[in-house]
Design an enzyme around this catalytic site. Structure first.
Site, mmCIF file in Angstrom:
data_model
loop_
_atom_site.group_PDB
_atom_site.id
_atom_site.type_symbol
_atom_site.label_atom_id
_atom_site.label_comp_id
_atom_site.label_asym_id
_atom_site.label_seq_id
_atom_site.Cartn_x
_atom_site.Cartn_y
_atom_site.Cartn_z
ATOM 1 N N CYS A 65 -68.802 -44.118 77.102
ATOM 2 C CA CYS A 65 -70.447 -44.346 76.492
ATOM 3 C C CYS A 65 -70.948 -43.056 77.562
ATOM 4 C CB CYS A 65 -70.532 -45.195 77.073
ATOM 5 S SG CYS A 65 -72.671 -45.442 76.863
ATOM 6 N N CYS A 114 -73.168 -50.183 73.310
ATOM 7 C CA CYS A 114 -72.505 -50.040 74.225
ATOM 8 C C CYS A 114 -73.161 -51.533 74.806
ATOM 9 C CB CYS A 114 -72.891 -49.560 75.315
ATOM 10 S SG CYS A 114 -71.956 -49.052 77.208
ATOM 11 N N CYS A 117 -73.767 -51.035 79.052
ATOM 12 C CA CYS A 117 -75.573 -50.848 79.073
ATOM 13 C C CYS A 117 -76.121 -50.945 78.180
ATOM 14 C CB CYS A 117 -75.273 -49.616 80.257
ATOM 15 S SG CYS A 117 -75.120 -48.080 78.813
ATOM 16 N N CYS A 137 -69.536 -45.229 62.485
ATOM 17 C CA CYS A 137 -70.161 -44.018 62.783
ATOM 18 C C CYS A 137 -70.893 -43.764 63.957
ATOM 19 C CB CYS A 137 -71.396 -44.032 60.968
ATOM 20 S SG CYS A 137 -72.283 -42.507 60.510
HETATM 21 ZN ZN ZN Z 1 -72.679 -47.529 77.692
#
Ligand code: ZN
Length: 153
Positions: A65, A114, A117, A137
């Site tokens: 991320c 994610c 977060c 995607c």
């Molecule tokens: Zn994250």
């Protein structure tokens, strides 16, 4: 292995618990990210197809991320979808990603974020390759590739 049924279940009944959480205000994220990264991950933007740096990269490594550095995907589950966005068939682990029903633009899609977060990553579709049948995607701008080094082996 996750399938479309699992994805729908997560989006309807709730997501798996992440290993940890990272929470910041929009102002704090804005200072940490480039304007394009901020637009995509914190304002649910989409990059132009074929514009992303990670689209045609197939080096071994983990895709983390861009906001919190949590591992999301890895190179073994990446495939060439021809769509112009990096595409994966599975998350790196089941609780790395969270799923939410997205009805923007008059379509019903499943948004992927994610799970650490809440960064917007992209969408997941049920038209990926077997055996999972999933196609994640994902915007290049929402990830950074942590290349595998000889020490990792
Ligand atoms: Zn994250």
């Amino acid at each position: 292995m996750l399938t479309w049924k699992d994805v729908i279940n997560f989006s309807v009944k709730g997501n798996p618990t992440p290993d940890r959480r990272v929470e910041k205000t929009n102002d704090e994220w804005y200072k940490l990210l480039t304007p394009e990264q901020f637009r995509i991950t914190r304002q649910k933007g989409t990059e132009r197809p074929h514009s992303g740096a990670l689209c045609s990269i197939h080096d071994a490594g983990k895709y983390n991320c861009i906001c919190c550095d949590a591992p999301l995907f890895d190179s073994t589950i990446k495939f060439s979808s021809g769509t112009g966005w990096p595409s994966f068939t599975q998350p790196i682990k089941e609780n790395a990603i969270k799923y939410e029903r997205d009805t923007a633009f008059g379509m019903v899609r499943v948004e992927v974020m994610c799970n650490t977060c809440d960064a917007h990553l992209g969408h997941v579709f049920p038209d990926g390759p077997e055996p999972s049948g999933l196609r994640y995607c994902i915007n290049s701008e929402s990830m950074q590739l942590e290349k595998e080094t000889a020490n990792d082996k």
